[in-house]
Write an enzyme that holds these catalytic residues in place. Sequence first.
Site, PDB file in Angstrom:
ATOM      1  N   HIS A 143      -5.661   8.271  -2.760  1.00 58.59           N
ATOM      2  CA  HIS A 143      -4.984   8.336  -1.646  1.00 58.59           C
ATOM      3  C   HIS A 143      -4.387   9.573  -1.051  1.00 58.59           C
ATOM      4  O   HIS A 143      -3.748  10.319  -1.797  1.00 58.59           O
ATOM      5  CB  HIS A 143      -3.872   7.211  -1.699  1.00 58.59           C
ATOM      6  CG  HIS A 143      -3.229   6.858  -0.472  1.00 58.59           C
ATOM      7  ND1 HIS A 143      -3.604   6.051   0.386  1.00 58.59           N
ATOM      8  CD2 HIS A 143      -2.000   7.635   0.071  1.00 58.59           C
ATOM      9  CE1 HIS A 143      -2.720   6.160   1.517  1.00 58.59           C
ATOM     10  NE2 HIS A 143      -1.836   7.112   1.133  1.00 58.59           N
ATOM     11  N   ASP A 151       3.542  -5.497   3.778  1.00 56.68           N
ATOM     12  CA  ASP A 151       3.766  -3.845   4.357  1.00 56.68           C
ATOM     13  C   ASP A 151       3.322  -3.843   5.749  1.00 56.68           C
ATOM     14  O   ASP A 151       3.788  -2.931   6.537  1.00 56.68           O
ATOM     15  CB  ASP A 151       2.814  -3.008   3.251  1.00 56.68           C
ATOM     16  CG  ASP A 151       2.759  -1.696   3.785  1.00 56.68           C
ATOM     17  OD1 ASP A 151       3.764  -1.061   3.889  1.00 56.68           O
ATOM     18  OD2 ASP A 151       1.634  -1.229   4.084  1.00 56.68           O
ATOM     19  N   ARG A 201       8.720  -0.119  11.384  1.00 62.62           N
ATOM     20  CA  ARG A 201       9.054   1.338  10.766  1.00 62.62           C
ATOM     21  C   ARG A 201       8.639   2.180  11.874  1.00 62.62           C
ATOM     22  O   ARG A 201       9.298   3.078  12.411  1.00 62.62           O
ATOM     23  CB  ARG A 201       8.762   1.700   9.435  1.00 62.62           C
ATOM     24  CG  ARG A 201       9.458   1.029   8.285  1.00 62.62           C
ATOM     25  CD  ARG A 201       8.835   1.156   7.080  1.00 62.62           C
ATOM     26  NE  ARG A 201       8.502   2.653   6.781  1.00 62.62           N
ATOM     27  CZ  ARG A 201       7.537   3.042   6.054  1.00 62.62           C
ATOM     28  NH1 ARG A 201       6.687   2.297   5.628  1.00 62.62           N
ATOM     29  NH2 ARG A 201       7.476   4.448   5.773  1.00 62.62           N
ATOM     30  N   SER A 218       5.306   1.582   0.168  1.00 57.97           N
ATOM     31  CA  SER A 218       4.114   1.106   1.263  1.00 57.97           C
ATOM     32  C   SER A 218       2.807   1.527   0.623  1.00 57.97           C
ATOM     33  O   SER A 218       1.958   0.809   0.434  1.00 57.97           O
ATOM     34  CB  SER A 218       4.473   1.864   2.621  1.00 57.97           C
ATOM     35  OG  SER A 218       3.193   1.742   3.520  1.00 57.97           O
ATOM     36  N   LYS A 270      -0.024  -1.365  -1.655  1.00 58.25           N
ATOM     37  CA  LYS A 270      -1.529  -1.733  -1.156  1.00 58.25           C
ATOM     38  C   LYS A 270      -2.444  -0.923  -2.464  1.00 58.25           C
ATOM     39  O   LYS A 270      -3.532  -1.620  -2.469  1.00 58.25           O
ATOM     40  CB  LYS A 270      -1.876  -0.752   0.077  1.00 58.25           C
ATOM     41  CG  LYS A 270      -1.408  -1.378   1.230  1.00 58.25           C
ATOM     42  CD  LYS A 270      -1.434  -0.531   2.643  1.00 58.25           C
ATOM     43  CE  LYS A 270      -0.319   0.738   2.372  1.00 58.25           C
ATOM     44  NZ  LYS A 270      -0.030   1.244   3.636  1.00 58.25           N
TER      45      LYS A 270
HETATM   46  N1  URA Z   1       1.133   5.664   4.693  1.00 62.82           N
HETATM   47  C1  URA Z   1       1.406   4.359   4.378  1.00 62.82           C
HETATM   48  O1  URA Z   1       0.545   3.419   3.964  1.00 62.82           O
HETATM   49  N2  URA Z   1       2.513   3.974   4.600  1.00 62.82           N
HETATM   50  C2  URA Z   1       3.591   5.030   4.591  1.00 62.82           C
HETATM   51  O2  URA Z   1       4.730   4.508   5.014  1.00 62.82           O
HETATM   52  C3  URA Z   1       3.295   6.146   4.985  1.00 62.82           C
HETATM   53  C4  URA Z   1       1.906   6.622   5.020  1.00 62.82           C
END
Ligand code: URA
Length: 427
Positions: A86, A165, A172, A187, A191
Site C-alpha cells: 500500500h 471507513d 473526514r 483507515s 482495509k
Molecule cells: N488513504 C486511506 O485509505 N485513508 C486515509 O485516511 C488516508 C489515505
Amino acid sequence: MSEQHDAVDVIRAKRDHQPLSDSQIDWVIDAYTRGAVADEQMSALAMAILLNGMSREEISRWTAAMIASGERLDFSSLSRPTADKHSTGGVGDKITLPLAPLVAACGVAVPQLSGRGLGHTGGTLDKLESIPGWQASLANDAMMRQLEDVGAVICAAGSGLAPADKKLYALRDVTGTVEAIPLIASSIMSKKIAEGTGALVLDVKVGSGAFMKTVDDARELARTMVDLGTDAGVTTVALLTDMTTPLGLTAGNALEVRESVEVLAGGGPADVVELTVALAREMLSAAGVSDVDPADALADGRAMDVWRRMVAAQGGDPDAELPTSTEQHVINAPASGVLRSLDAYAVGVAAWRLGAGRARKEDPVQAGAGVEMHAKPGDSVTAGQPLLTLHTDTPERFDRAVASLEGAWTIGEDRPERPDVVMERIA
Ligand code: URA
C-alpha cells in the site's frame, strides 16, 4: 451486541483528553455505520481525535471495530503465500503496475485492492482503465481464481470491506480531519487487514507531493501502521520513500501505463525500477520467499508475461495502443544548467487540472491527460529544450495547469544533493 452509549459522552471524553473505552469505540463505529450516530457527531469526534490523539490501544480497537463493520476475505486456501503493498499516495506513483506482476512472477500471490485518484494524487484503477477493455470490478470468486491462475489481481475494493471507513473517510474529507495519524493509520490498515493479505509492505511517502510532509510525521504514521498490522497477525514492513519530486518521468493515466510497460520490458526510469525492486524484495521476504531475486524476473521478461496475463484476465488487451491526448503544450527550459528541483505537488496539481484527476468523486478522468517530464533533478538542461510536455483533450485547461507550475523548478549550476529513493525502513 455492543453496550449502549451516548454519542455526546464519547465526544466529551475525547475532547477532555480521556481515553475511549473498548466498548465506547465498538459502539460508536457500529452506531455510525448504521446511521444511529449523526455525521455532525462523528465530525466532532474526528476533530477531537485529530487534536488530542489516541493511544496505541485505542487505535488498535478502532481499527478492529472498522474491520468488524464489514466482510473479511480469506486467501488461506491458495497454493501460495500472499503479499500486498500500500502506498500512502504520491505523484507519478505507478509502482503497483510493474510490482504486482513482478512479485507474482517470483511465486507470491498479490491481491491488490486499489482505489481511484482524488485530488493531486493519481489512482491505480484510473491508470489501468486507460487500457482498452480492462475492467476494475471483480467478484470475490473471480478474484480468487485469477490469484490462483495468474498470481496477481489489481481490482476495486468491493463495498463490503470496512464500510465504516468508506463513510468516515468521505466525512473526514469535508471536515478538515483527514490529516490525523490515528485516523489515517486505522483507515488504511482496516482495509488491508480485512482484505486478508498474509504480508503487507507499506510505502509511506515523504515530501511536498505526499500527505506527510516531514520525515518525523511519516515515521510516526509508518510505526503506527506497522504496529497495527503486526498486532493483527499480518507481517508488516514500511519503507519511507522520497516524494519531493515525481516518480519517473510521467504523471497521468495512460502516460504512466506506458512507462510501467517500459519498466516491465527491462527499461524505464532508474527511480521507478529501484523502488519497484526494493518493494518486491520486501514483499517476497515478508511472505517468506528468499531464494528469488526480483531484479532477474524484471530483466528476463517473466514479470512482463504475468502483466500480459493479468491485463487479459480482466478483459484488457495488452497489445492495444494506449490512448493519447489530442492537444499538447511544451514548456521549454528558460536557461542552461542543471535541473536542481522539480516539485512533486506542482506537477500533481498540473496533471489533475489537465484532466488526469477529478474534482468530485463522480467526475470522469481523461485517459491521455497528464505531464511528461523530459528531465529529472540532477540532469543537465539547455536553454530552449523541452522541460515538460502537458497533455489534454481540452486545451482550455492549459492556462491553469501552466499557472500551477509557476516556480515549480529551479535550474542552477551545481548538481543538487538528492535524497535516496528509499529513505528508511521500519519493521
Ligand atoms: N488513504 C486511506 O485509505 N485513508 C486515509 O485516511 C488516508 C489515505
